[in-house]
Scaffold this active site. Structure first.
Site, PDB file in Angstrom:
ATOM      1  N   ARG A  66       0.805  -1.234   0.000  1.00  0.00           N
ATOM      2  CA  ARG A  66       0.000   0.000   0.000  1.00  0.00           C
ATOM      3  C   ARG A  66       0.839   1.286   0.000  1.00  0.00           C
ATOM      4  NH1 ARG A  66      -2.466  -3.393  -1.387  1.00  0.00           N
ATOM      5  NH2 ARG A  66      -4.218  -4.431  -0.406  1.00  0.00           N
ATOM      6  N   SER A 113     -10.479   0.244   3.961  1.00  0.00           N
ATOM      7  CA  SER A 113      -9.747  -0.134   5.175  1.00  0.00           C
ATOM      8  C   SER A 113      -8.991   1.071   5.728  1.00  0.00           C
ATOM      9  CB  SER A 113      -8.747  -1.242   4.856  1.00  0.00           C
ATOM     10  OG  SER A 113      -9.449  -2.413   4.530  1.00  0.00           O
ATOM     11  N   GLU A 119      -3.842   3.400   6.792  1.00  0.00           N
ATOM     12  CA  GLU A 119      -3.603   3.296   5.347  1.00  0.00           C
ATOM     13  C   GLU A 119      -4.047   4.608   4.695  1.00  0.00           C
ATOM     14  OE1 GLU A 119      -5.220  -0.269   3.445  1.00  0.00           O
ATOM     15  OE2 GLU A 119      -5.735   0.950   1.691  1.00  0.00           O
TER      16      GLU A 119
HETATM   17  P1  FAD Z   1      -7.190   9.517  -3.259  1.00  0.00           P
HETATM   18  O1  FAD Z   1      -7.879   8.891  -2.093  1.00  0.00           O
HETATM   19  O2  FAD Z   1      -7.784  10.737  -3.815  1.00  0.00           O
HETATM   20  O3  FAD Z   1      -5.681   9.764  -2.869  1.00  0.00           O
HETATM   21  C1  FAD Z   1      -4.922   8.745  -2.267  1.00  0.00           C
HETATM   22  C2  FAD Z   1      -3.448   9.024  -2.517  1.00  0.00           C
HETATM   23  O4  FAD Z   1      -3.194   8.916  -3.908  1.00  0.00           O
HETATM   24  C3  FAD Z   1      -3.039  10.426  -2.080  1.00  0.00           C
HETATM   25  O5  FAD Z   1      -1.726  10.362  -1.556  1.00  0.00           O
HETATM   26  C4  FAD Z   1      -3.019  11.198  -3.396  1.00  0.00           C
HETATM   27  O6  FAD Z   1      -2.093  12.277  -3.395  1.00  0.00           O
HETATM   28  C5  FAD Z   1      -2.584  10.116  -4.366  1.00  0.00           C
HETATM   29  N1  FAD Z   1      -3.015  10.386  -5.733  1.00  0.00           N
HETATM   30  C6  FAD Z   1      -4.269  10.509  -6.216  1.00  0.00           C
HETATM   31  N2  FAD Z   1      -4.246  10.726  -7.528  1.00  0.00           N
HETATM   32  C7  FAD Z   1      -2.945  10.773  -7.895  1.00  0.00           C
HETATM   33  C8  FAD Z   1      -2.252  10.990  -9.109  1.00  0.00           C
HETATM   34  N3  FAD Z   1      -2.874  11.219 -10.285  1.00  0.00           N
HETATM   35  N4  FAD Z   1      -0.891  10.956  -9.102  1.00  0.00           N
HETATM   36  C9  FAD Z   1      -0.214  10.711  -7.959  1.00  0.00           C
HETATM   37  N5  FAD Z   1      -0.818  10.514  -6.772  1.00  0.00           N
HETATM   38  C10 FAD Z   1      -2.164  10.542  -6.749  1.00  0.00           C
HETATM   39  N6  FAD Z   1      -7.898   0.199  -1.513  1.00  0.00           N
HETATM   40  C11 FAD Z   1      -7.234  -0.939  -1.794  1.00  0.00           C
HETATM   41  O7  FAD Z   1      -6.019  -0.914  -1.979  1.00  0.00           O
HETATM   42  N7  FAD Z   1      -7.882  -2.132  -1.874  1.00  0.00           N
HETATM   43  C12 FAD Z   1      -9.230  -2.241  -1.692  1.00  0.00           C
HETATM   44  O8  FAD Z   1      -9.767  -3.325  -1.797  1.00  0.00           O
HETATM   45  C13 FAD Z   1      -9.953  -1.045  -1.402  1.00  0.00           C
HETATM   46  N8  FAD Z   1     -11.287  -1.092  -1.189  1.00  0.00           N
HETATM   47  C14 FAD Z   1     -11.975   0.064  -0.919  1.00  0.00           C
HETATM   48  C15 FAD Z   1     -13.348  -0.001  -0.732  1.00  0.00           C
HETATM   49  C16 FAD Z   1     -14.070   1.150  -0.458  1.00  0.00           C
HETATM   50  C17 FAD Z   1     -15.555   1.050  -0.245  1.00  0.00           C
HETATM   51  C18 FAD Z   1     -13.416   2.394  -0.394  1.00  0.00           C
HETATM   52  C19 FAD Z   1     -14.180   3.651  -0.131  1.00  0.00           C
HETATM   53  C20 FAD Z   1     -12.037   2.463  -0.578  1.00  0.00           C
HETATM   54  C21 FAD Z   1     -11.309   1.308  -0.837  1.00  0.00           C
HETATM   55  N9  FAD Z   1      -9.911   1.345  -1.050  1.00  0.00           N
HETATM   56  C22 FAD Z   1      -9.231   0.187  -1.320  1.00  0.00           C
HETATM   57  C23 FAD Z   1      -9.162   2.616  -0.891  1.00  0.00           C
HETATM   58  C24 FAD Z   1      -9.010   3.446  -2.190  1.00  0.00           C
HETATM   59  O9  FAD Z   1     -10.119   3.263  -3.039  1.00  0.00           O
HETATM   60  C25 FAD Z   1      -7.724   3.141  -2.941  1.00  0.00           C
HETATM   61  O10 FAD Z   1      -6.579   3.381  -2.173  1.00  0.00           O
HETATM   62  C26 FAD Z   1      -7.626   3.996  -4.238  1.00  0.00           C
HETATM   63  O11 FAD Z   1      -6.576   3.535  -5.007  1.00  0.00           O
HETATM   64  C27 FAD Z   1      -7.437   5.482  -3.951  1.00  0.00           C
HETATM   65  O12 FAD Z   1      -7.627   6.167  -5.177  1.00  0.00           O
HETATM   66  P2  FAD Z   1      -8.161   7.674  -5.217  1.00  0.00           P
HETATM   67  O13 FAD Z   1      -8.136   8.095  -6.632  1.00  0.00           O
HETATM   68  O14 FAD Z   1      -9.459   7.769  -4.526  1.00  0.00           O
HETATM   69  O15 FAD Z   1      -7.025   8.410  -4.408  1.00  0.00           O
END
Ligand code: FAD
Length: 299
Positions: A173, A223, A293
Protein backbone atom coordinates in the site's frame (compact mmCIF):
# COMPACT_ATOMS: atom_id res chain seq x y z
CA UNK A 1 -1.04 34.79 -4.32
CA UNK A 2 -2.12 37.37 -6.91
CA UNK A 3 0.72 36.34 -9.22
CA UNK A 4 -0.54 32.75 -9.01
CA UNK A 5 -4.10 33.78 -9.88
CA UNK A 6 -2.85 35.96 -12.74
CA UNK A 7 -0.92 33.02 -14.18
CA UNK A 8 -3.99 30.79 -14.07
CA UNK A 9 -6.16 33.44 -15.65
CA UNK A 10 -3.60 34.26 -18.35
CA UNK A 11 -3.71 30.59 -19.44
CA UNK A 12 -7.51 30.42 -18.99
CA UNK A 13 -7.16 27.68 -16.41
CA UNK A 14 -10.31 27.28 -14.35
CA UNK A 15 -10.12 27.26 -10.55
CA UNK A 16 -12.46 27.60 -7.62
CA UNK A 17 -11.76 29.18 -4.26
CA UNK A 18 -12.80 27.89 -0.84
CA UNK A 19 -14.29 24.72 -2.26
CA UNK A 20 -15.48 22.27 0.41
CA UNK A 21 -13.43 19.12 0.03
CA UNK A 22 -16.10 16.97 1.70
CA UNK A 23 -17.71 16.83 -1.75
CA UNK A 24 -14.57 15.21 -3.14
CA UNK A 25 -14.02 12.42 -0.62
CA UNK A 26 -15.94 9.17 -0.20
CA UNK A 27 -16.16 9.84 3.55
CA UNK A 28 -17.89 13.14 2.69
CA UNK A 29 -15.72 14.82 5.32
CA UNK A 30 -13.36 17.78 5.06
CA UNK A 31 -13.14 21.56 5.16
CA UNK A 32 -12.40 23.94 2.26
CA UNK A 33 -9.32 24.21 0.08
CA UNK A 34 -8.02 27.66 -0.78
CA UNK A 35 -7.95 26.57 -4.43
CA UNK A 36 -9.29 23.60 -6.32
CA UNK A 37 -7.91 23.18 -9.81
CA UNK A 38 -8.88 20.45 -12.29
CA UNK A 39 -6.40 20.65 -15.19
CA UNK A 40 -7.64 19.44 -18.54
CA UNK A 41 -4.31 18.46 -20.09
CA UNK A 42 -0.66 17.75 -19.30
CA UNK A 43 0.12 21.25 -20.52
CA UNK A 44 -2.39 22.92 -18.18
CA UNK A 45 -1.07 20.82 -15.32
CA UNK A 46 2.46 21.95 -16.14
CA UNK A 47 1.44 25.62 -15.99
CA UNK A 48 -0.28 25.03 -12.64
CA UNK A 49 2.67 23.15 -11.13
CA UNK A 50 5.17 25.78 -12.24
CA UNK A 51 3.01 28.62 -10.91
CA UNK A 52 2.58 26.82 -7.58
CA UNK A 53 6.29 26.16 -7.34
CA UNK A 54 7.31 29.71 -8.16
CA UNK A 55 4.83 31.14 -5.66
CA UNK A 56 5.76 28.56 -3.01
CA UNK A 57 2.15 27.53 -2.55
CA UNK A 58 1.59 24.12 -0.91
CA UNK A 59 -0.39 21.66 -3.02
CA UNK A 60 -1.72 18.14 -2.97
CA UNK A 61 -3.16 15.85 -5.65
CA UNK A 62 -6.39 13.96 -5.12
CA UNK A 63 -8.14 11.33 -7.18
CA UNK A 64 -11.60 10.27 -6.06
CA UNK A 65 -10.71 10.92 -2.42
CA UNK A 66 -11.42 7.28 -1.55
CA UNK A 67 -8.40 6.92 0.70
CA UNK A 68 -8.30 10.41 2.09
CA UNK A 69 -9.21 12.13 5.34
CA UNK A 70 -9.32 15.91 4.98
CA UNK A 71 -9.26 17.71 8.31
CA UNK A 72 -12.15 19.96 9.32
CA UNK A 73 -10.39 23.28 8.73
CA UNK A 74 -9.52 22.26 5.20
CA UNK A 75 -6.35 22.64 3.19
CA UNK A 76 -4.29 25.84 2.92
CA UNK A 77 -2.98 25.84 -0.61
CA UNK A 78 -4.14 24.19 -3.83
CA UNK A 79 -5.79 20.84 -4.39
CA UNK A 80 -5.18 19.40 -7.83
CA UNK A 81 -7.70 16.93 -9.20
CA UNK A 82 -7.08 15.76 -12.75
CA UNK A 83 -9.98 16.85 -14.95
CA UNK A 84 -12.45 14.50 -16.63
CA UNK A 85 -10.21 14.59 -19.71
CA UNK A 86 -7.93 12.23 -17.73
CA UNK A 87 -10.69 9.67 -17.24
CA UNK A 88 -9.79 7.60 -20.31
CA UNK A 89 -7.71 4.64 -21.43
CA UNK A 90 -6.52 2.94 -24.60
CA UNK A 91 -5.45 -0.62 -25.37
CA UNK A 92 -2.61 -1.79 -27.59
CA UNK A 93 -2.81 -5.56 -27.93
CA UNK A 94 -2.47 -6.97 -24.42
CA UNK A 95 -1.30 -3.67 -22.94
CA UNK A 96 -3.58 -1.07 -21.35
CA UNK A 97 -2.57 2.60 -21.03
CA UNK A 98 -4.85 4.40 -18.59
CA UNK A 99 -4.72 8.09 -17.67
CA UNK A 100 -4.23 9.14 -14.07
CA UNK A 101 -7.84 10.20 -13.56
CA UNK A 102 -9.32 7.03 -15.03
CA UNK A 103 -11.90 5.34 -12.82
CA UNK A 104 -10.71 1.90 -11.70
CA UNK A 105 -14.23 0.49 -11.66
CA UNK A 106 -14.83 1.60 -15.24
CA UNK A 107 -11.38 0.44 -16.38
CA UNK A 108 -11.80 -3.00 -14.86
CA UNK A 109 -15.20 -3.46 -16.45
CA UNK A 110 -14.30 -2.22 -19.94
CA UNK A 111 -10.99 -4.03 -20.33
CA UNK A 112 -12.62 -7.27 -19.23
CA UNK A 113 -15.27 -6.76 -21.92
CA UNK A 114 -12.40 -6.53 -24.39
CA UNK A 115 -11.27 -9.99 -23.21
CA UNK A 116 -8.26 -8.74 -21.25
CA UNK A 117 -7.54 -10.23 -17.86
CA UNK A 118 -5.43 -8.70 -15.08
CA UNK A 119 -7.48 -5.81 -13.70
CA UNK A 120 -10.38 -7.81 -12.26
CA UNK A 121 -9.13 -7.21 -8.73
CA UNK A 122 -9.59 -3.40 -8.96
CA UNK A 123 -13.24 -3.74 -10.02
CA UNK A 124 -14.48 -2.88 -6.51
CA UNK A 125 -11.92 -0.19 -5.65
CA UNK A 126 -13.65 3.20 -6.03
CA UNK A 127 -10.52 5.22 -6.87
CA UNK A 128 -8.55 6.41 -9.89
CA UNK A 129 -5.54 4.93 -11.64
CA UNK A 130 -3.33 7.70 -10.17
CA UNK A 131 -4.50 7.00 -6.62
CA UNK A 132 -4.13 3.26 -7.12
CA UNK A 133 -0.57 3.52 -8.39
CA UNK A 134 0.40 5.92 -5.62
CA UNK A 135 -1.14 3.64 -2.96
CA UNK A 136 -0.21 0.36 -4.68
CA UNK A 137 -3.86 -0.56 -4.27
CA UNK A 138 -4.64 -4.22 -4.00
CA UNK A 139 -7.27 -6.80 -3.25
CA UNK A 140 -7.84 -10.54 -3.41
CA UNK A 141 -4.10 -11.25 -3.20
CA UNK A 142 -3.08 -8.98 -6.08
CA UNK A 143 -1.83 -5.43 -6.24
CA UNK A 144 -1.11 -2.76 -8.85
CA UNK A 145 2.62 -3.50 -8.68
CA UNK A 146 1.94 -7.00 -10.11
CA UNK A 147 0.76 -5.63 -13.46
CA UNK A 148 2.25 -2.14 -13.82
CA UNK A 149 4.92 -1.80 -16.49
CA UNK A 150 5.58 1.93 -16.26
CA UNK A 151 3.98 5.28 -15.45
CA UNK A 152 4.39 8.78 -16.82
CA UNK A 153 4.78 11.16 -13.91
CA UNK A 154 4.94 14.94 -13.64
CA UNK A 155 7.39 15.96 -10.93
CA UNK A 156 7.10 19.02 -8.69
CA UNK A 157 8.98 21.19 -11.20
CA UNK A 158 6.64 20.27 -14.04
CA UNK A 159 9.05 17.84 -15.74
CA UNK A 160 7.51 14.73 -17.25
CA UNK A 161 9.43 11.55 -16.51
CA UNK A 162 8.76 7.89 -17.18
CA UNK A 163 9.22 5.60 -14.19
CA UNK A 164 9.31 1.85 -14.54
CA UNK A 165 7.93 -0.58 -11.99
CA UNK A 166 11.12 -0.87 -9.94
CA UNK A 167 11.66 2.92 -9.84
CA UNK A 168 8.23 3.33 -8.25
CA UNK A 169 9.56 1.31 -5.31
CA UNK A 170 6.29 -0.43 -4.50
CA UNK A 171 5.68 -1.93 -1.07
CA UNK A 172 2.44 -2.90 0.71
CA UNK A 173 0.00 0.00 0.00
CA UNK A 174 2.88 2.37 -0.67
CA UNK A 175 5.07 3.61 -3.52
CA UNK A 176 7.74 6.24 -3.91
CA UNK A 177 4.88 8.66 -4.75
CA UNK A 178 3.20 8.24 -1.36
CA UNK A 179 5.76 10.64 0.09
CA UNK A 180 7.00 12.57 -2.95
CA UNK A 181 5.02 14.97 -5.07
CA UNK A 182 4.85 13.25 -8.47
CA UNK A 183 1.53 13.23 -10.32
CA UNK A 184 0.66 10.15 -12.37
CA UNK A 185 -0.35 11.24 -15.87
CA UNK A 186 -0.84 7.71 -17.13
CA UNK A 187 0.08 4.16 -16.31
CA UNK A 188 0.77 1.18 -18.56
CA UNK A 189 -0.42 -2.26 -17.46
CA UNK A 190 0.44 -5.69 -18.78
CA UNK A 191 -2.69 -7.75 -19.31
CA UNK A 192 -3.27 -11.30 -20.47
CA UNK A 193 -5.69 -12.19 -23.23
CA UNK A 194 -8.44 -14.38 -21.82
CA UNK A 195 -11.95 -15.64 -22.22
CA UNK A 196 -14.41 -12.78 -21.75
CA UNK A 197 -17.06 -14.95 -20.12
CA UNK A 198 -14.53 -16.38 -17.67
CA UNK A 199 -13.24 -12.90 -16.76
CA UNK A 200 -16.78 -11.58 -16.18
CA UNK A 201 -17.65 -14.54 -13.96
CA UNK A 202 -14.53 -13.92 -11.88
CA UNK A 203 -15.45 -10.23 -11.56
CA UNK A 204 -18.98 -11.08 -10.45
CA UNK A 205 -17.62 -13.43 -7.76
CA UNK A 206 -15.24 -10.78 -6.44
CA UNK A 207 -18.06 -8.22 -6.38
CA UNK A 208 -20.32 -10.56 -4.45
CA UNK A 209 -17.60 -11.32 -1.92
CA UNK A 210 -17.02 -7.60 -1.39
CA UNK A 211 -20.71 -6.87 -1.00
CA UNK A 212 -21.09 -9.57 1.62
CA UNK A 213 -18.06 -8.46 3.67
CA UNK A 214 -17.89 -4.65 3.34
CA UNK A 215 -20.32 -1.81 4.19
CA UNK A 216 -20.48 -0.58 0.60
CA UNK A 217 -23.69 1.39 1.04
CA UNK A 218 -22.15 3.58 3.73
CA UNK A 219 -19.67 6.42 3.49
CA UNK A 220 -16.19 5.12 4.17
CA UNK A 221 -12.62 5.13 2.95
CA UNK A 222 -12.21 1.38 2.74
CA UNK A 223 -9.75 -0.13 5.17
CA UNK A 224 -8.50 2.45 7.63
CA UNK A 225 -5.41 0.55 8.81
CA UNK A 226 -2.91 -1.56 6.92
CA UNK A 227 -2.82 -5.15 8.16
CA UNK A 228 0.02 -5.93 10.60
CA UNK A 229 1.04 -9.16 8.85
CA UNK A 230 0.10 -11.94 9.61
CA UNK A 231 -2.75 -10.41 11.65
CA UNK A 232 -5.74 -8.52 10.27
CA UNK A 233 -6.50 -5.11 11.74
CA UNK A 234 -10.24 -5.72 11.50
CA UNK A 235 -9.99 -8.94 13.53
CA UNK A 236 -7.88 -7.27 16.25
CA UNK A 237 -10.36 -4.39 16.53
CA UNK A 238 -13.28 -6.81 16.60
CA UNK A 239 -11.68 -8.94 19.32
CA UNK A 240 -11.60 -5.84 21.51
CA UNK A 241 -15.36 -5.45 21.17
CA UNK A 242 -15.00 -2.19 19.26
CA UNK A 243 -17.32 -3.20 16.42
CA UNK A 244 -20.09 -0.60 16.36
CA UNK A 245 -18.17 1.74 18.68
CA UNK A 246 -19.07 5.33 17.82
CA UNK A 247 -17.55 8.75 18.44
CA UNK A 248 -19.67 11.67 17.25
CA UNK A 249 -20.94 10.75 13.79
CA UNK A 250 -18.17 8.21 13.04
CA UNK A 251 -18.58 4.55 13.79
CA UNK A 252 -16.53 1.38 13.49
CA UNK A 253 -18.56 -0.56 10.95
CA UNK A 254 -20.78 -3.38 12.18
CA UNK A 255 -19.93 -5.26 9.01
CA UNK A 256 -16.13 -4.84 8.83
CA UNK A 257 -14.13 -3.60 11.82
CA UNK A 258 -11.37 -2.09 9.70
CA UNK A 259 -13.89 0.31 8.15
CA UNK A 260 -14.95 3.56 9.82
CA UNK A 261 -18.26 4.79 8.47
CA UNK A 262 -19.70 8.28 8.50
CA UNK A 263 -23.15 7.60 9.91
CA UNK A 264 -24.21 11.06 11.04
CA UNK A 265 -22.34 14.11 9.75
CA UNK A 266 -19.04 12.92 11.17
CA UNK A 267 -16.17 15.37 11.43
CA UNK A 268 -12.54 14.56 10.70
CA UNK A 269 -11.96 14.92 14.44
CA UNK A 270 -14.52 12.17 15.12
CA UNK A 271 -12.68 9.86 12.72
CA UNK A 272 -9.25 10.76 14.10
CA UNK A 273 -10.48 10.11 17.64
CA UNK A 274 -11.77 6.69 16.59
CA UNK A 275 -8.47 5.94 14.86
CA UNK A 276 -6.54 6.88 18.00
CA UNK A 277 -8.87 4.85 20.22
CA UNK A 278 -8.39 1.73 18.09
CA UNK A 279 -4.62 2.25 17.97
CA UNK A 280 -4.39 2.71 21.74
CA UNK A 281 -6.54 -0.30 22.59
CA UNK A 282 -4.77 -2.61 20.13
CA UNK A 283 -1.38 -1.52 21.48
CA UNK A 284 -2.46 -2.09 25.08
CA UNK A 285 -4.02 -5.51 24.45
CA UNK A 286 -1.81 -7.01 21.76
CA UNK A 287 1.32 -4.78 21.75
CA UNK A 288 0.76 -4.19 18.02
CA UNK A 289 1.02 -0.81 16.29
CA UNK A 290 -1.76 -0.12 13.80
CA UNK A 291 -0.75 2.19 10.96
CA UNK A 292 -3.37 4.18 9.02
CA UNK A 293 -3.60 3.30 5.35
CA UNK A 294 -5.64 6.44 4.66
CA UNK A 295 -3.82 9.69 3.95
CA UNK A 296 -4.61 12.57 6.27
CA UNK A 297 -4.27 16.13 4.96
CA UNK A 298 -5.16 19.63 6.06
CA UNK A 299 -5.32 21.43 9.34
P1 FAD B 1 -7.19 9.52 -3.26
O1 FAD B 1 -7.88 8.89 -2.09
O2 FAD B 1 -7.78 10.74 -3.81
O3 FAD B 1 -5.68 9.76 -2.87
C1 FAD B 1 -4.92 8.74 -2.27
C2 FAD B 1 -3.45 9.02 -2.52
O4 FAD B 1 -3.19 8.92 -3.91
C3 FAD B 1 -3.04 10.43 -2.08
O5 FAD B 1 -1.73 10.36 -1.56
C4 FAD B 1 -3.02 11.20 -3.40
O6 FAD B 1 -2.09 12.28 -3.40
C5 FAD B 1 -2.58 10.12 -4.37
N1 FAD B 1 -3.01 10.39 -5.73
C6 FAD B 1 -4.27 10.51 -6.22
N2 FAD B 1 -4.25 10.73 -7.53
C7 FAD B 1 -2.94 10.77 -7.90
C8 FAD B 1 -2.25 10.99 -9.11
N3 FAD B 1 -2.87 11.22 -10.28
N4 FAD B 1 -0.89 10.96 -9.10
C9 FAD B 1 -0.21 10.71 -7.96
N5 FAD B 1 -0.82 10.51 -6.77
C10 FAD B 1 -2.16 10.54 -6.75
N6 FAD B 1 -7.90 0.20 -1.51
C11 FAD B 1 -7.23 -0.94 -1.79
O7 FAD B 1 -6.02 -0.91 -1.98
N7 FAD B 1 -7.88 -2.13 -1.87
C12 FAD B 1 -9.23 -2.24 -1.69
O8 FAD B 1 -9.77 -3.33 -1.80
C13 FAD B 1 -9.95 -1.04 -1.40
N8 FAD B 1 -11.29 -1.09 -1.19
C14 FAD B 1 -11.98 0.06 -0.92
C15 FAD B 1 -13.35 0.00 -0.73
C16 FAD B 1 -14.07 1.15 -0.46
C17 FAD B 1 -15.56 1.05 -0.25
C18 FAD B 1 -13.42 2.39 -0.39
C19 FAD B 1 -14.18 3.65 -0.13
C20 FAD B 1 -12.04 2.46 -0.58
C21 FAD B 1 -11.31 1.31 -0.84
N9 FAD B 1 -9.91 1.34 -1.05
C22 FAD B 1 -9.23 0.19 -1.32
C23 FAD B 1 -9.16 2.62 -0.89
C24 FAD B 1 -9.01 3.45 -2.19
O9 FAD B 1 -10.12 3.26 -3.04
C25 FAD B 1 -7.72 3.14 -2.94
O10 FAD B 1 -6.58 3.38 -2.17
C26 FAD B 1 -7.63 4.00 -4.24
O11 FAD B 1 -6.58 3.54 -5.01
C27 FAD B 1 -7.44 5.48 -3.95
O12 FAD B 1 -7.63 6.17 -5.18
P2 FAD B 1 -8.16 7.67 -5.22
O13 FAD B 1 -8.14 8.09 -6.63
O14 FAD B 1 -9.46 7.77 -4.53
O15 FAD B 1 -7.03 8.41 -4.41
Amino acid sequence: MQDFINRLEKHEIEYTKNELLAKYTTWRIGGPADFLICPKSDLELQVVINALHENQIPWFTIGKGSNLLVKDNGFRGAIIKLGKEFDTFTTEGDVVIAKGGCSLVKLSLLVSKAGLSGLEFVGGIPGTVGGAVCMNAGAHGQSISDILIKARVMDERGNIITMNNSELNFTYRRSVLTKSKGIILDATFQMVEGDQQHISTKQAELKEYRMSTQPLKERSCGSVFTNPYPKHSGQLIEQLGLKGYQIGGARISDKHSNFIVNVDNATADDVLNLIQTAQKRVKEEFNIDLHPEVKVIGE
